[in-house]
Design an enzyme around this catalytic site. Structure first.
Site, PDB file in Angstrom:
ATOM      1  N   HIS A 213       0.821  -1.119   0.047  1.00 22.32           N
ATOM      2  CA  HIS A 213      -0.030   0.193   0.030  1.00 22.32           C
ATOM      3  C   HIS A 213       0.866   1.203   0.000  1.00 22.32           C
ATOM      4  O   HIS A 213       0.496   2.155  -0.791  1.00 22.32           O
ATOM      5  CB  HIS A 213      -1.029   0.194   1.273  1.00 22.32           C
TER       6      HIS A 213
ATOM      7  N   LYS B 197     -14.987  -8.308   3.739  1.00 25.07           N
ATOM      8  CA  LYS B 197     -13.906  -8.821   4.719  1.00 25.07           C
ATOM      9  C   LYS B 197     -14.308  -8.599   6.163  1.00 25.07           C
ATOM     10  O   LYS B 197     -14.814  -7.725   6.762  1.00 25.07           O
ATOM     11  CB  LYS B 197     -12.422  -8.146   4.225  1.00 25.07           C
TER      12      LYS B 197
ATOM     13  N   ARG C 208      -2.005  -6.110  -8.782  1.00 24.34           N
ATOM     14  CA  ARG C 208      -1.009  -7.062  -8.285  1.00 24.34           C
ATOM     15  C   ARG C 208      -1.004  -8.328  -9.284  1.00 24.34           C
ATOM     16  O   ARG C 208      -0.176  -8.987  -9.653  1.00 24.34           O
ATOM     17  CB  ARG C 208      -1.039  -7.544  -6.946  1.00 24.34           C
TER      18      ARG C 208
ATOM     19  N   SER D 125      -2.879  -7.425   2.958  1.00 32.29           N
ATOM     20  CA  SER D 125      -3.303  -7.315   4.584  1.00 32.29           C
ATOM     21  C   SER D 125      -3.645  -8.789   5.064  1.00 32.29           C
ATOM     22  O   SER D 125      -3.460  -9.000   6.107  1.00 32.29           O
ATOM     23  CB  SER D 125      -4.338  -6.466   4.634  1.00 32.29           C
TER      24      SER D 125
END
Ligand code: COD
Length: 161
Positions: A18, A42, A95, A132
Protein backbone atom coordinates in the site's frame (compact mmCIF):
# COMPACT_ATOMS: atom_id res chain seq x y z
CA UNK A 1 -6.24 23.36 -11.71
CA UNK A 2 -4.94 21.04 -9.03
CA UNK A 3 -5.36 17.29 -9.55
CA UNK A 4 -6.87 15.59 -6.50
CA UNK A 5 -6.84 11.79 -6.24
CA UNK A 6 -8.21 9.29 -3.76
CA UNK A 7 -6.39 6.09 -2.74
CA UNK A 8 -9.04 3.88 -1.12
CA UNK A 9 -8.62 0.58 0.65
CA UNK A 10 -9.43 -1.51 3.67
CA UNK A 11 -5.83 -1.04 4.88
CA UNK A 12 -6.38 -3.72 7.55
CA UNK A 13 -3.50 -3.11 8.17
CA UNK A 14 -1.57 -0.85 5.80
CA UNK A 15 1.33 -2.78 4.19
CA UNK A 16 4.54 -1.90 2.37
CA UNK A 17 2.62 -2.64 -0.85
CA UNK A 18 0.00 0.00 0.00
CA UNK A 19 2.70 2.45 1.05
CA UNK A 20 4.51 2.01 -2.26
CA UNK A 21 1.31 2.91 -4.15
CA UNK A 22 0.63 5.89 -1.83
CA UNK A 23 4.18 7.20 -2.28
CA UNK A 24 4.11 6.98 -6.05
CA UNK A 25 0.62 8.48 -6.29
CA UNK A 26 1.77 11.37 -4.07
CA UNK A 27 4.43 12.08 -6.69
CA UNK A 28 1.86 12.22 -9.50
CA UNK A 29 -1.05 14.18 -8.00
CA UNK A 30 -1.20 17.60 -6.32
CA UNK A 31 -3.32 16.35 -3.43
CA UNK A 32 -3.94 12.81 -2.23
CA UNK A 33 -6.69 11.49 0.02
CA UNK A 34 -5.93 8.09 1.53
CA UNK A 35 -9.35 6.79 2.56
CA UNK A 36 -10.06 3.80 4.79
CA UNK A 37 -13.27 2.23 3.52
CA UNK A 38 -15.18 -0.52 5.30
CA UNK A 39 -15.26 -3.50 2.93
CA UNK A 40 -18.31 -5.59 3.97
CA UNK A 41 -16.84 -8.61 2.14
CA UNK A 42 -13.97 -8.81 4.64
CA UNK A 43 -13.82 -9.51 8.38
CA UNK A 44 -11.83 -6.68 9.94
CA UNK A 45 -8.94 -7.06 12.37
CA UNK A 46 -8.30 -3.41 13.29
CA UNK A 47 -10.83 -0.68 14.15
CA UNK A 48 -11.06 1.92 11.39
CA UNK A 49 -9.64 4.74 13.58
CA UNK A 50 -6.58 2.60 14.32
CA UNK A 51 -6.05 1.94 10.61
CA UNK A 52 -6.16 5.69 9.94
CA UNK A 53 -3.59 6.35 12.70
CA UNK A 54 -1.25 3.63 11.40
CA UNK A 55 -1.42 5.01 7.84
CA UNK A 56 -0.54 8.50 9.15
CA UNK A 57 2.37 7.10 11.18
CA UNK A 58 3.58 5.01 8.22
CA UNK A 59 3.49 7.95 5.78
CA UNK A 60 5.52 10.03 8.26
CA UNK A 61 7.96 7.17 8.85
CA UNK A 62 8.48 6.70 5.08
CA UNK A 63 8.91 10.49 4.68
CA UNK A 64 6.37 10.58 1.85
CA UNK A 65 5.91 14.23 0.96
CA UNK A 66 2.99 16.16 -0.46
CA UNK A 67 -0.54 17.25 0.35
CA UNK A 68 -1.86 14.05 1.90
CA UNK A 69 -5.12 13.69 3.82
CA UNK A 70 -5.75 10.42 5.67
CA UNK A 71 -9.35 9.75 6.64
CA UNK A 72 -12.17 7.19 6.57
CA UNK A 73 -15.47 6.98 4.71
CA UNK A 74 -18.56 5.00 5.58
CA UNK A 75 -21.35 7.19 4.26
CA UNK A 76 -22.13 5.31 1.05
CA UNK A 77 -20.64 5.48 -2.41
CA UNK A 78 -16.92 6.15 -2.57
CA UNK A 79 -17.49 8.46 -5.55
CA UNK A 80 -19.61 10.66 -3.26
CA UNK A 81 -16.49 11.22 -1.16
CA UNK A 82 -14.58 12.01 -4.38
CA UNK A 83 -17.20 14.56 -5.40
CA UNK A 84 -17.23 16.11 -1.90
CA UNK A 85 -13.48 16.77 -1.97
CA UNK A 86 -13.20 17.59 -5.70
CA UNK A 87 -11.26 14.44 -6.61
CA UNK A 88 -11.51 13.26 -10.23
CA UNK A 89 -9.31 10.16 -9.93
CA UNK A 90 -9.22 6.96 -7.88
CA UNK A 91 -5.85 5.21 -7.59
CA UNK A 92 -5.73 1.43 -7.18
CA UNK A 93 -2.85 -1.02 -7.07
CA UNK A 94 -2.92 -4.00 -9.43
CA UNK A 95 -0.98 -7.06 -8.33
CA UNK A 96 -2.48 -9.78 -10.52
CA UNK A 97 -5.27 -10.79 -12.88
CA UNK A 98 -7.42 -11.31 -9.78
CA UNK A 99 -7.11 -7.60 -8.96
CA UNK A 100 -7.89 -6.70 -12.59
CA UNK A 101 -11.06 -8.81 -12.51
CA UNK A 102 -12.13 -7.27 -9.17
CA UNK A 103 -11.32 -3.67 -10.05
CA UNK A 104 -12.49 -3.43 -13.69
CA UNK A 105 -16.27 -3.42 -13.08
CA UNK A 106 -15.86 -1.00 -10.15
CA UNK A 107 -13.82 1.37 -12.32
CA UNK A 108 -16.49 1.36 -15.04
CA UNK A 109 -19.34 1.87 -12.55
CA UNK A 110 -17.48 4.69 -10.76
CA UNK A 111 -16.91 6.46 -14.10
CA UNK A 112 -20.59 6.02 -15.01
CA UNK A 113 -21.79 7.20 -11.60
CA UNK A 114 -19.73 10.35 -11.25
CA UNK A 115 -17.18 10.68 -14.06
CA UNK A 116 -14.42 9.57 -11.68
CA UNK A 117 -11.59 7.80 -13.55
CA UNK A 118 -9.50 5.02 -12.04
CA UNK A 119 -5.72 4.97 -12.46
CA UNK A 120 -4.02 1.62 -11.89
CA UNK A 121 -0.46 1.45 -10.63
CA UNK A 122 1.60 -1.71 -10.96
CA UNK A 123 3.34 -2.78 -7.76
CA UNK A 124 6.99 -2.78 -6.92
CA UNK A 125 7.84 -6.47 -7.62
CA UNK A 126 9.40 -6.68 -4.16
CA UNK A 127 5.94 -6.08 -2.62
CA UNK A 128 3.70 -7.66 -5.24
CA UNK A 129 2.97 -10.71 -3.08
CA UNK A 130 2.09 -8.66 0.02
CA UNK A 131 -1.50 -8.34 1.17
CA UNK A 132 -3.20 -7.35 4.41
CA UNK A 133 -4.77 -10.80 4.67
CA UNK A 134 -1.31 -12.41 4.49
CA UNK A 135 -0.10 -10.07 7.23
CA UNK A 136 -3.14 -10.83 9.41
CA UNK A 137 -2.55 -14.56 8.97
CA UNK A 138 1.18 -14.41 9.77
CA UNK A 139 0.50 -12.18 12.81
CA UNK A 140 -2.27 -14.43 14.12
CA UNK A 141 0.09 -17.42 14.01
CA UNK A 142 2.86 -15.56 15.82
CA UNK A 143 5.13 -15.02 12.79
CA UNK A 144 7.32 -12.02 11.98
CA UNK A 145 5.44 -9.47 9.85
CA UNK A 146 8.28 -6.93 9.75
CA UNK A 147 9.23 -7.70 6.11
CA UNK A 148 5.74 -6.80 4.93
CA UNK A 149 4.59 -3.79 6.91
CA UNK A 150 5.83 -0.37 8.05
CA UNK A 151 7.53 -0.37 11.45
CA UNK A 152 4.55 1.34 13.13
CA UNK A 153 2.31 -1.55 12.06
CA UNK A 154 4.81 -4.24 13.11
CA UNK A 155 5.10 -2.57 16.54
CA UNK A 156 1.32 -2.31 16.88
CA UNK A 157 0.70 -5.93 15.93
CA UNK A 158 3.46 -7.15 18.22
CA UNK A 159 1.86 -5.41 21.19
CA UNK A 160 -1.77 -6.20 20.29
CA UNK A 161 -3.52 -8.91 22.30
N1 COD B 1 0.98 -3.75 -4.07
C1 COD B 1 0.23 -2.86 -4.77
N2 COD B 1 -1.09 -2.58 -4.52
C2 COD B 1 -1.64 -3.25 -3.50
C3 COD B 1 -0.93 -4.17 -2.71
C4 COD B 1 0.43 -4.42 -3.04
N3 COD B 1 1.17 -5.32 -2.37
N4 COD B 1 -1.77 -4.66 -1.76
C5 COD B 1 -2.96 -4.06 -1.97
N5 COD B 1 -2.89 -3.23 -3.01
C6 COD B 1 -3.94 -2.39 -3.55
C7 COD B 1 -5.21 -3.18 -3.86
O1 COD B 1 -5.17 -3.76 -5.13
C8 COD B 1 -6.25 -2.09 -3.76
O2 COD B 1 -6.27 -1.31 -4.94
C9 COD B 1 -5.71 -1.20 -2.64
O3 COD B 1 -4.31 -1.48 -2.55
C10 COD B 1 -6.38 -1.47 -1.30
O4 COD B 1 -6.26 -2.85 -0.97
P1 COD B 1 -7.00 -3.40 0.34
O5 COD B 1 -6.91 -4.87 0.31
O6 COD B 1 -6.53 -2.67 1.54
O7 COD B 1 -8.47 -2.90 0.14
P2 COD B 1 -9.74 -3.59 -0.52
O8 COD B 1 -9.37 -4.24 -1.80
O9 COD B 1 -10.44 -4.41 0.51
O10 COD B 1 -10.57 -2.24 -0.75
C11 COD B 1 -11.58 -2.27 -1.59
C12 COD B 1 -12.35 -0.93 -1.58
C13 COD B 1 -13.09 -0.72 -0.28
C14 COD B 1 -11.45 0.24 -1.83
C15 COD B 1 -13.30 -1.19 -2.75
O11 COD B 1 -14.18 -2.21 -2.42
C16 COD B 1 -14.03 0.03 -3.18
O12 COD B 1 -13.50 0.82 -3.95
N6 COD B 1 -15.26 0.15 -2.72
C17 COD B 1 -16.10 1.21 -3.15
C18 COD B 1 -17.48 1.01 -2.64
C19 COD B 1 -18.42 1.62 -3.62
O13 COD B 1 -18.55 2.83 -3.69
N7 COD B 1 -19.07 0.74 -4.43
C20 COD B 1 -20.00 1.16 -5.45
C21 COD B 1 -19.40 1.43 -6.79
S1 COD B 1 -18.34 0.22 -7.44
Amino acid sequence: MSRIAVVPGSFDPVTLGHLDVIGRAAGIFDELHVVVVHNPAKTALLPIAQRVDLIRDSIAEAKIEGEIVVTSWSMGLLVDYCTDVGASVLVKGIRSQVDVAYETPMAIVNRNLAGVETVFLLPNPANAHVSSSLVRQVASLGGDVAPYVPRAVADYLQHAD
